[in-house]
Design a protein around this motif. Structure first.
Motif, PDB file in Angstrom:
ATOM      1  N   ASP A 149       0.827  -1.206   0.000  1.00 60.85           N
ATOM      2  CA  ASP A 149       0.000   0.000   0.000  1.00 60.85           C
ATOM      3  C   ASP A 149       0.866   1.263   0.000  1.00 60.85           C
ATOM      4  O   ASP A 149       1.784   1.400   0.810  1.00 60.85           O
ATOM      5  CB  ASP A 149      -0.900   0.026   1.244  1.00 60.85           C
ATOM      6  CG  ASP A 149      -2.066  -0.942   1.156  1.00 60.85           C
ATOM      7  OD1 ASP A 149      -2.471  -1.285   0.030  1.00 60.85           O
ATOM      8  OD2 ASP A 149      -2.567  -1.371   2.219  1.00 60.85           O
ATOM      9  N   ALA A 150       0.527   2.162  -0.898  1.00 61.87           N
ATOM     10  CA  ALA A 150       1.138   3.496  -0.857  1.00 61.87           C
ATOM     11  C   ALA A 150       0.236   4.481  -0.120  1.00 61.87           C
ATOM     12  O   ALA A 150       0.676   5.552   0.279  1.00 61.87           O
ATOM     13  CB  ALA A 150       1.409   4.001  -2.273  1.00 61.87           C
ATOM     14  N   ASP A 151      -1.042   4.098   0.028  1.00 57.92           N
ATOM     15  CA  ASP A 151      -2.020   4.932   0.713  1.00 57.92           C
ATOM     16  C   ASP A 151      -2.494   4.204   1.972  1.00 57.92           C
ATOM     17  O   ASP A 151      -2.230   3.025   2.169  1.00 57.92           O
ATOM     18  CB  ASP A 151      -3.208   5.207  -0.207  1.00 57.92           C
ATOM     19  CG  ASP A 151      -2.785   5.837  -1.522  1.00 57.92           C
ATOM     20  OD1 ASP A 151      -2.091   6.869  -1.471  1.00 57.92           O
ATOM     21  OD2 ASP A 151      -3.137   5.284  -2.587  1.00 57.92           O
ATOM     22  N   THR A 152      -3.216   4.932   2.804  1.00 56.77           N
ATOM     23  CA  THR A 152      -3.722   4.370   4.053  1.00 56.77           C
ATOM     24  C   THR A 152      -5.153   3.897   3.856  1.00 56.77           C
ATOM     25  O   THR A 152      -6.002   4.631   3.343  1.00 56.77           O
ATOM     26  CB  THR A 152      -3.669   5.416   5.181  1.00 56.77           C
ATOM     27  OG1 THR A 152      -2.303   5.829   5.353  1.00 56.77           O
ATOM     28  CG2 THR A 152      -4.179   4.819   6.483  1.00 56.77           C
ATOM     29  N   PHE A 153      -5.411   2.651   4.279  1.00 57.16           N
ATOM     30  CA  PHE A 153      -6.750   2.081   4.196  1.00 57.16           C
ATOM     31  C   PHE A 153      -7.116   1.479   5.543  1.00 57.16           C
ATOM     32  O   PHE A 153      -6.266   0.919   6.247  1.00 57.16           O
ATOM     33  CB  PHE A 153      -6.821   0.971   3.141  1.00 57.16           C
ATOM     34  CG  PHE A 153      -6.771   1.471   1.727  1.00 57.16           C
ATOM     35  CD1 PHE A 153      -7.941   1.741   1.038  1.00 57.16           C
ATOM     36  CD2 PHE A 153      -5.540   1.665   1.093  1.00 57.16           C
ATOM     37  CE1 PHE A 153      -7.895   2.204  -0.277  1.00 57.16           C
ATOM     38  CE2 PHE A 153      -5.492   2.119  -0.214  1.00 57.16           C
ATOM     39  CZ  PHE A 153      -6.662   2.393  -0.902  1.00 57.16           C
ATOM     40  N   SER A 154      -8.398   1.589   5.877  1.00 53.64           N
ATOM     41  CA  SER A 154      -8.917   0.890   7.046  1.00 53.64           C
ATOM     42  C   SER A 154     -10.024  -0.040   6.535  1.00 53.64           C
ATOM     43  O   SER A 154      -9.978  -0.508   5.412  1.00 53.64           O
ATOM     44  CB  SER A 154      -9.427   1.880   8.095  1.00 53.64           C
ATOM     45  OG  SER A 154     -10.433   2.722   7.552  1.00 53.64           O
ATOM     46  N   GLY A 155     -11.020  -0.313   7.343  1.00 49.34           N
ATOM     47  CA  GLY A 155     -12.090  -1.200   6.897  1.00 49.34           C
ATOM     48  C   GLY A 155     -11.706  -2.654   7.091  1.00 49.34           C
ATOM     49  O   GLY A 155     -10.606  -2.990   7.536  1.00 49.34           O
TER      50      GLY A 155
END
Length: 536
Positions: A427-433
């Motif tokens: 991941d280059a971005d932040t994800f939750s869920g």
């Protein structure tokens, strides 16, 4: 493929298949096939059907000619049902099986802990079903006949193998005598007593537990008993030991009774000994014992799952205790993990290194399952008085304290492994869920053409880009699924579970595992992630 003959046993059903001489046995030269699967159990048949649906012809060899030796595996988890649904039999299995989601753990006759495995609303498949293994195997055999490209050969026993750089040659014994067969790849799915493992000199490493358990299928009318998993520690009907009960179809119940390490197997298999044990558990109910076995279990695996052109899956590669339903479920997930990779290699879409990722991912899954099974066994069958005292103290505290409930372990139930995969783009971005990189996509309710359905019905056998908004150009062999055009996220559940925003893009592998995601992505990033996921 031969047509099964259904024959009644004293209690139960056997599906028997005729041996049919294959044309390979009459060929002037040794016949060659892309893939030969050894073992027509759930793992081997899952792999064969998945490959056939990807246009790879498969020969399946099995040394038996029948299905139906007791219920054996009965408990199939949500992820496994999603795999079967992709292969075309999921709905029929759920309809045939007993769906459950509740579990209760007792200390004596007092409730110590309860859990609810209710999936997220809108998921197509339930948390678990119980279904006798012979019904699953029959469904897989029938499906193999429907899809074509699967040549299932009964009473074909592999007796020798010679490996080469470009494949392997198998020697096969049949009622008509021996013949030879060449394969580019061989899938060894021939179970815990694997002939293929022995022929290649591969050994299990791990732990064998000395405690013995009695397992039985019992038919009885018991509509008053809820459909739930019930596990007892030190119950009044089986003092000092553990017990487990599950409902199956056909008014059948699975019963497991711990016997301890000193139990005499020959004595315990006598009706005058096992029937009183079961009667003490069931009370005054009328019942019939249909099948009974006594087992010890192992938590172990072979060092490597890929040996030249032979690839091991299921119990041939790894073994765990039955508590937690991790054996068959993990084996089916092995088969799915392997099938798309093998197809990509055979079609020239990937290099042979993609097969190495099968070993990396499924060894991780096996070690995870072995760890859970070992801890469950240590809790269920303590090896010392001090361990038993601590275990019982945890159970006594569980009704009152959350920390104690988290420590109760009657078998951590099967869930899919989140692969720490060399095929995933970090991941280059932040994800939750709830979605995890390296895990299967979470299902969610969606609509398409005003018809209700679920996400996983639209993510099938190809690489798939799920785009919240317009998607950039994608490589050949990648399907675009646009949210808002191809499907509607009418409840918002899909965006919530994926932690999606307008512009978010997700790349799923052909086995529905998430391998890349971006808040914004261009065609170059998608192409690079696709190449990485193919092992380049």
């Amino acid at each position: 493929m031969s047509t099964p003959q259904s024959a009644k046993r004293p209690h139960g059903v056997v599906y028997q298949y005729a041996y049919v001489r294959s044309r390979d046995q009459d060929a002037k030269a040794v016949a060659s096939h892309p893939v030969v699967v050894v073992g027509a159990g759930p793992v081997g048949l899952t792999a064969a059907i998945d490959l056939a649906l990807r246009d790879i012809p498969v020969v399946v060899l099995d040394d038996s000619d029948r299905i139906g030796d007791g219920s054996r595996g009965i408990c199939y988890a949500k992820r496994t049902l999603e795999i079967f649904d992709r292969l075309g039999i999921g709905e029929a299995l759920v309809k045939r099986g007993v769906t459950w989601k509740l579990g209760k753990v007792f200390l004596g006759d007092e409730l110590a802990y309860a859990f609810d495995l209710q999936p997220e609303p809108g998921d197509k498949m339930p948390a678990f079903i119980n279904l006798q293994q012979f019904y699953l195997e029959k469904a897989l055999v029938d499906r193999a006949a429907e899809v074509g490209n699967v040549d299932l050969r009964w009473r074909n026993k592999v007796t020798a193998i010679a490996q080469r750089n470009d494949g392997a040659r198998l020697t096969i014994e049949t009622p008509d005598g021996p013949y030879e067969l060449d394969a580019q790849y061989v899938i060894a799915a021939d179970g815990a007593r694997s002939t293929m493992r022995d022929l290649l000199g591969l050994e299990f490493k791990g732990q064998t537990f000395e405690d013995k358990f009695l397992i039985a299928d019992v038919t009885m009318a018991a509509d008053d008993i809820p459909t739930e998993r019930r596990f007892w520690f030190d119950p009044p009907f089986h003092s000092g030991q553990s017990a487990l009960m599950h409902r199956q179809p056909d008014h059948s119940w699975r019963i497991d009774l711990q016997l301890g390490r000193d139990a005499d197997i020959a004595e315990e298999l006598k009706p005058e000994n096992y029937e009183p044990r079961i009667r003490r558990m069931l009370g005054d109910r009328d019942f019939r014992v249909d099948w009974i076995s006594i087992y010890r279990f192992n938590c172990r695996r072979i060092d490597r799952f890929v040996d030249g052109r032979v690839i091991f899956a299921g119990d041939a590669a790894h073994q765990v205790s039955p508590f937690g339903a991790r054996g068959a479920n993990s084996g089916v997930q092995d088969a799915e993990n392997l099938a798309w990779k093998l197809a990509a290699v055979l079609k020239g879409e990937a290099g042979p290194r993609l097969i190495d990722s099968y070993e990396a991912e499924r060894v991780q899954a096996a070690d995870e399952n072995i760890g859970h099974s070992t801890r469950s066994t240590d809790f269920i069958a303590p090896q010392s008085g001090a361990e038993r005292t601590l275990r019982n103290a945890v159970l006594a505290l569980a009704p009152k304290a959350e920390f104690a409930r988290r420590m109760v372990n009657s078998g951590r139930l099967s869930v899919a492994t989140v692969h720490d995969s060399p095929l995933s783009t970090p991941d280059a971005d932040t994800f939750s869920g709830v979605a995890k990189l390296g895990a299967p996509l979470p299902d969610a309710p969606v609509t398409a053409n005003d018809l209700s359905g679920s996400l996983l019905e639209h993510v099938r056998n190809d690489f798939t880009v799920i785009a919240f908004g317009d998607a950039p150009q994608v490589p050949d062999g990648v399907t675009i699924l646009s949210v808002g055009r191809d499907i509607e996220d009418h409840t918002g559940a899909l965006a919530r579970r994926l932690d999606a925003q307008l512009g978010s893009i997700y790349l799923a592998r052909p086995d529905q595992h998430l391998c890349a995601r971006w808040r914004k992505a261009d065609s170059v990033a998608i192409a690079a992630a696709h190449r990485l996921a193919l092992g380049h």
